[in-house]
Design an enzyme around this catalytic site. Structure first.
Site, PDB file in Angstrom:
ATOM      1  N   LYS A 181       0.861  -1.182   0.000  1.00  0.00           N
ATOM      2  CA  LYS A 181       0.000   0.000   0.000  1.00  0.00           C
ATOM      3  C   LYS A 181       0.896   1.230   0.000  1.00  0.00           C
ATOM      4  O   LYS A 181       1.967   1.221   0.608  1.00  0.00           O
ATOM      5  CB  LYS A 181      -0.897   0.024   1.232  1.00  0.00           C
ATOM      6  CG  LYS A 181      -1.918  -1.100   1.290  1.00  0.00           C
ATOM      7  CD  LYS A 181      -2.780  -0.972   2.534  1.00  0.00           C
ATOM      8  CE  LYS A 181      -3.781  -2.116   2.635  1.00  0.00           C
ATOM      9  NZ  LYS A 181      -4.587  -2.024   3.874  1.00  0.00           N
TER      10      LYS A 181
ATOM     11  N   HIS B 134       0.435   5.818   3.647  1.00  0.00           N
ATOM     12  CA  HIS B 134      -0.762   6.592   3.984  1.00  0.00           C
ATOM     13  C   HIS B 134      -0.388   7.772   4.867  1.00  0.00           C
ATOM     14  O   HIS B 134       0.504   7.693   5.711  1.00  0.00           O
ATOM     15  CB  HIS B 134      -1.773   5.686   4.701  1.00  0.00           C
ATOM     16  CG  HIS B 134      -3.146   6.259   4.768  1.00  0.00           C
ATOM     17  ND1 HIS B 134      -3.525   7.197   5.702  1.00  0.00           N
ATOM     18  CD2 HIS B 134      -4.246   6.039   4.005  1.00  0.00           C
ATOM     19  CE1 HIS B 134      -4.790   7.523   5.517  1.00  0.00           C
ATOM     20  NE2 HIS B 134      -5.251   6.825   4.490  1.00  0.00           N
TER      21      HIS B 134
ATOM     22  N   HIS C 116       0.169   7.487   8.657  1.00  0.00           N
ATOM     23  CA  HIS C 116       1.389   6.957   9.268  1.00  0.00           C
ATOM     24  C   HIS C 116       2.416   8.054   9.554  1.00  0.00           C
ATOM     25  O   HIS C 116       3.476   7.773  10.129  1.00  0.00           O
ATOM     26  CB  HIS C 116       2.026   5.900   8.355  1.00  0.00           C
ATOM     27  CG  HIS C 116       1.276   4.606   8.333  1.00  0.00           C
ATOM     28  ND1 HIS C 116       0.399   4.283   7.319  1.00  0.00           N
ATOM     29  CD2 HIS C 116       1.239   3.567   9.198  1.00  0.00           C
ATOM     30  CE1 HIS C 116      -0.130   3.088   7.561  1.00  0.00           C
ATOM     31  NE2 HIS C 116       0.364   2.628   8.695  1.00  0.00           N
TER      32      HIS C 116
END
Length: 586
Positions: free
Chosen positions: A139, A142, A145
């Site tokens: 992924k 984001h 984070h």
């Protein structure tokens, strides 16, 4: 330095009350300063002396305060002693204040200013393992984070500065049913060509697509379960695809970490502990801690009264492990491998119950060192948007910070020409992002505000950067001026004294941050120092002053610059340290 004065005052109290001087150190603190206000340098809390048993805990505290103040005599170090409301104030000799506070600079270890304080003697030293950032493989990084990354890095830097051996660990989410979905989804929706062109974007698109499909397609859900089971059974094809996803993702993440100035000593992950997780299950069984629920799952009952909310599931009904099972295995493995004295997990506050259960189970398994494990929780960031809309990925946030800062620089009349304005805008923008995040309590949610964050004035990272750039520029312009003998009597204006008084608090602020692991103490200390320096620029000009006065100005500015930026222990991340120490702006 603060410890010199604190020790001398403590010795005076020790002689007067016939106690060890060490007993008075915790009761003495530097007095917070206010611009233009003359005042005491240190204060003694009478309440603390009563609690510790040094003074009687009964009787009128104010009479006790005044009586002790009259027994204490002035000397060559302390020039004034007065009683306040439950406190005794101490004002130190001004020439000695200037001399002792500037004394460390010009020496080889002037970057260790404040770190030899007796306040740190009570702090436990040893090996500290900090787990932070910990994004999910396959992924894109984001935006959520970001806080874990910069807060964890702050804690690691702080612990290292205070003499701990620090292990910086990135514990990647690289296992679990999410890979069952991704593996099954890639077989149906994936494309190796697109994976090469834009790896994480394509994996993100596949993951979104397969999740949507699984909502109404039972066959897809089953395919995901089958793929994850194949992973746990080490099927070559499944493991090969998983390995490809992991390597791609780590490479991409490292580019983001480079922009933030963050590095890790260890890249670990859930996958490292899949075998050990099964060993944990066996250990739980052998201690009669593992029970089987009505649904066929493996659970550990953490309650003493049958409270079902305290039942923790550690095994699925099909025998596959869960996140907490692998966390248990990881903790045990880390203790064996690194023999840490403390382990700190940095995640958002929604995981507080997970870590409570984790530490509780470790203790139940007989691991007493679980008491030295700590979860540092943080709140959510609300309203983080770019001009394109809601933010999903961290790269978009960093790009937006750079673009907005570049625009602000181009609009400012005071911006100087520079070789690489985009690089400068990136550094200042990221600094501003970090400072805004660190100003308040970590557990609080906060509202993201681009305009406020990037203001050149006020308590912002931009103002902090500007202050350092201005100091650096002044020092460079005066670098060739012949040095003269330093005379402390030339630096007795209240503007100078106020800055030195503020710096007396540095070791206390550092100690406070070490106690609660909150960056706000150091950040607000720095910002206050920036405002005091702005006053000094106006009221203590170097340019046009006599040579001896100008030299003192340069010495004091060197002192301020080192204390403010070069010495502060990477508290605003390695990024800020690198920007301010190696890559001056302005």
């Amino acid at each position: 330095m603060a410890c010199f004065f604190r020790r001398r005052i403590a010795a005076k109290l020790g002689r007067t009350l016939q106690q060890s001087e060490d007993a008075f150190i915790p009761a003495l603190s530097a007095v917070p300063v206010f611009k233009k206000q003359q005042g005491a340098d240190f204060k003694l809390s009478i309440s603390t002396l009563r609690i510790s048993g040094i003074l009687p805990s009964t009787g009128d505290i104010q009479l006790q305060t005044e009586h002790l103040a009259t027994r204490l005599k002035q000397d060559s170090v302390v020039e004034d002693i007065s009683a306040g409301c439950g406190i005794i104030n101490f004002k130190v000799n001004r020439k000695l204040l200037v001399q002792k506070m500037l004394e460390p600079f010009g020496k080889e270890e002037d970057d260790k200013f404040g770190l030899n304080s007796e306040l740190f003697n009570t702090l436990k030293k040893g090996t500290t393992l900090v787990e932070y950032s910990s994004p999910n493989i396959a992924k894109k990084f984001h935006a959520g984070h970001l806080r874990s990354t910069i807060i964890g890095n702050f804690i690691a830097n702080l612990k290292q500065c205070l003499g701990n051996n620090v292990i910086r660990m990135n514990y990647l989410g690289d296992w679990g049913m999410q890979f069952g979905l991704l593996g099954a989804g890639f077989a149906q929706f994936g494309c190796q060509e697109k994976l090469k062109e834009n790896p994480l974007q394509h994996l993100f698109e596949v993951y979104v697509q397969v999740n949507k499909e699984a909502e109404h397609n039972e066959d897809m859900k089953q395919a995901a379960r089958d793929f994850f089971r194949q992973l746990e059974q080490h099927d070559n094809e499944a493991v090969s695809l998983w390995q490809q996803f992991r390597e791609i993702t780590v490479d991409e993440y490292q580019q983001v970490y480079k922009r933030l100035g963050v590095h890790f000593d260890v890249y670990s992950g859930e996958s490292f502990h899949q075998h050990q997780a099964q060993e944990v299950v066996q250990q739980l069984q052998s201690r009669d801690l593992l029970k089987t629920s009505e649904k066929g799952t493996g659970v550990v009952d953490l309650s003493t009264s049958g409270d079902t909310s305290s039942v923790c599931t550690v095994l699925r009904s099909d025998g596959t492990t869960l996140y907490i099972t692998r966390d248990l295995a990881a903790a045990i493995d880390r203790k064996e491998k690194y023999n840490f004295n403390e382990m700190i997990y940095v995640t958002d506050k929604s995981q507080a119950n997970h870590f409570r259960q984790l530490f509780h189970i470790l203790l139940a398994m007989g691991h007493s060192w679980a008491d030295r494990c700590k979860h540092v929780p943080f709140g959510l960031v609300r309203g983080m948007k770019t001009r394109k809309g809601e933010v999903v990925f961290l790269e978009d946030v960093l790009d937006e910070a750079r673009a907005r800062m570049l625009h602000n620089m181009s609009q400012s009349k005071t911006t100087k020409e520079m070789d690489n304005p985009e690089d400068t805008a990136e550094k200042v923008g990221i600094s501003a992002l970090i400072v805004q995040d660190f100003r308040g309590p970590l557990q609080s949610d906060y509202k993201f505000d681009w305009d406020r964050m990037l203001q050149a004035q006020g308590d912002t990272g931009v103002f902090l950067q500007y202050t350092h750039a201005r100091l650096s520029s002044l020092m460079r312009r005066n670098d060739g001026v012949k040095a003269v003998a330093f005379d402390p009597s030339l630096l007795l204006e209240q503007t100078s004294i106020t800055i030195l008084q503020h710096l007396l608090r540095y070791d206390e602020v550092l100690y406070q941050s070490a106690q609660d692991l909150q960056p706000k103490h150091l950040v607000n200390f720095l910002l206050k120092l920036c405002h005091l320096i702005a006053s000094a620029h106006r009221e203590l000009p170097v340019k046009g002053s006599a040579q001896d006065v100008a030299q003192v100005g340069r010495e004091s500015l060197k002192y301020i610059s080192i204390s403010l930026f070069l010495n502060v222990p990477s508290t605003l991340l390695n990024t800020l340290m690198n920007i301010l120490k190696n890559k001056h702006i302005g």
